[in-house]
Design a protein around this motif. Structure first.
Motif, PDB file in Angstrom:
ATOM      1  N   SER A 155       1.754   7.584   0.215  1.00 49.34           N
ATOM      2  CA  SER A 155       1.622   8.890  -0.442  1.00 49.34           C
ATOM      3  C   SER A 155       0.456   8.938  -1.434  1.00 49.34           C
ATOM      4  CB  SER A 155       2.919   9.261  -1.158  1.00 49.34           C
ATOM      5  OG  SER A 155       3.189   8.353  -2.208  1.00 49.34           O
ATOM      6  N   ASP A 156      -0.198   7.807  -1.653  1.00 44.31           N
ATOM      7  CA  ASP A 156      -1.361   7.739  -2.539  1.00 44.31           C
ATOM      8  C   ASP A 156      -2.584   7.246  -1.768  1.00 44.31           C
ATOM      9  OD1 ASP A 156      -2.962   7.831  -4.792  1.00 44.31           O
ATOM     10  OD2 ASP A 156      -2.050   6.105  -5.775  1.00 44.31           O
ATOM     11  N   ASN A 157      -2.743   7.756  -0.537  1.00 40.11           N
ATOM     12  CA  ASN A 157      -3.896   7.428   0.304  1.00 40.11           C
ATOM     13  C   ASN A 157      -4.058   5.922   0.531  1.00 40.11           C
ATOM     14  OD1 ASN A 157      -6.039   8.243   1.944  1.00 40.11           O
ATOM     15  ND2 ASN A 157      -7.514   7.930   0.301  1.00 40.11           N
ATOM     16  N   TYR A 158      -2.949   5.230   0.731  1.00 37.83           N
ATOM     17  CA  TYR A 158      -2.935   3.793   1.015  1.00 37.83           C
ATOM     18  C   TYR A 158      -3.493   2.928  -0.124  1.00 37.83           C
ATOM     19  CZ  TYR A 158      -1.894   5.189   5.798  1.00 37.83           C
ATOM     20  OH  TYR A 158      -1.327   5.741   6.913  1.00 37.83           O
ATOM     21  N   ALA A 159      -3.401   3.399  -1.358  1.00 39.91           N
ATOM     22  CA  ALA A 159      -3.848   2.617  -2.509  1.00 39.91           C
ATOM     23  C   ALA A 159      -2.972   1.372  -2.654  1.00 39.91           C
ATOM     24  CB  ALA A 159      -3.783   3.450  -3.787  1.00 39.91           C
TER      25      ALA A 159
ATOM     26  N   ARG B  60       0.859  -1.176   0.000  1.00 46.15           N
ATOM     27  CA  ARG B  60       0.000   0.000   0.000  1.00 46.15           C
ATOM     28  C   ARG B  60       0.897   1.227   0.000  1.00 46.15           C
ATOM     29  NH1 ARG B  60      -1.788   0.992   5.810  1.00 46.15           N
ATOM     30  NH2 ARG B  60       0.019   0.222   6.904  1.00 46.15           N
ATOM     31  N   LYS B  61       0.569   2.176  -0.851  1.00 45.21           N
ATOM     32  CA  LYS B  61       1.409   3.356  -1.019  1.00 45.21           C
ATOM     33  C   LYS B  61       0.856   4.495  -0.165  1.00 45.21           C
ATOM     34  CE  LYS B  61       3.725   5.947  -4.634  1.00 45.21           C
ATOM     35  NZ  LYS B  61       3.878   6.053  -6.096  1.00 45.21           N
TER      36      LYS B  61
ATOM     37  N   ASP C  43      -7.727   2.128  -6.362  1.00 44.60           N
ATOM     38  CA  ASP C  43      -7.712   3.374  -5.598  1.00 44.60           C
ATOM     39  C   ASP C  43      -8.236   3.192  -4.176  1.00 44.60           C
ATOM     40  OD1 ASP C  43      -6.693   5.230  -7.494  1.00 44.60           O
ATOM     41  OD2 ASP C  43      -8.619   5.232  -8.526  1.00 44.60           O
TER      42      ASP C  43
ATOM     43  N   ASN D  82       5.915  -1.513 -11.700  1.00 44.94           N
ATOM     44  CA  ASN D  82       5.203  -0.936 -10.563  1.00 44.94           C
ATOM     45  C   ASN D  82       3.818  -0.497 -11.042  1.00 44.94           C
ATOM     46  OD1 ASN D  82       4.800  -0.024  -7.979  1.00 44.94           O
ATOM     47  ND2 ASN D  82       5.850   1.901  -8.296  1.00 44.94           N
ATOM     48  N   THR D  83       2.768  -1.145 -10.548  1.00 44.77           N
ATOM     49  CA  THR D  83       1.419  -0.956 -11.061  1.00 44.77           C
ATOM     50  C   THR D  83       0.425  -0.712  -9.933  1.00 44.77           C
ATOM     51  OG1 THR D  83       1.936  -2.528 -12.829  1.00 44.77           O
ATOM     52  CG2 THR D  83      -0.387  -2.037 -12.464  1.00 44.77           C
ATOM     53  N   LYS D  84      -0.411   0.296 -10.106  1.00 49.99           N
ATOM     54  CA  LYS D  84      -1.496   0.548  -9.163  1.00 49.99           C
ATOM     55  C   LYS D  84      -2.636  -0.414  -9.486  1.00 49.99           C
ATOM     56  CE  LYS D  84      -4.144   4.434  -7.345  1.00 49.99           C
ATOM     57  NZ  LYS D  84      -4.351   5.884  -7.486  1.00 49.99           N
TER      58      LYS D  84
ATOM     59  N   TYR E 180      -0.777  -1.374  -4.609  1.00 49.31           N
ATOM     60  CA  TYR E 180       0.139  -1.465  -5.746  1.00 49.31           C
ATOM     61  C   TYR E 180       0.814  -2.831  -5.758  1.00 49.31           C
ATOM     62  CZ  TYR E 180       0.180   3.590  -6.665  1.00 49.31           C
ATOM     63  OH  TYR E 180      -0.152   4.879  -7.003  1.00 49.31           O
TER      64      TYR E 180
END
Length: 69
Positions: free
Chosen positions: A14-18, A11-12, A34, A29-31, A20
């Motif tokens: 800096s991207d609101n725990y999205a 979970r990233k 959301d 590296n893929t999301k 990946y």
């Protein structure tokens, strides 16, 4: 963070725990979604994660098939 099928799933922050995935060498590296992924665990073919809002979702390791459990 979890390792499965040749990828690290994480979970990233800096991207609101999205959610990946990335190969150990840093490539691909893929999301995957959301949705917030507070806790995550993998089982063959799936990633399960808790959104922190009394909801557990699952998604296939390739990022398809998102559904509520």
């Amino acid at each position: 963070m979890s390792y499965n099928n040749g990828y690290i799933y994480y979970r990233k922050l800096s991207d609101n725990y999205a959610l990946y995935r990335v190969k150990p060498d840093g490539s691909d590296n893929t999301k995957l979604t959301d949705h917030v992924a507070r806790y995550l665990w993998t089982v063959p073919g799936w990633i399960y994660f808790d959104t922190g809002g009394n909801e557990i979702l699952r998604i296939k390791l390739d990022g398809t098939g998102l559904e509520q459990v």
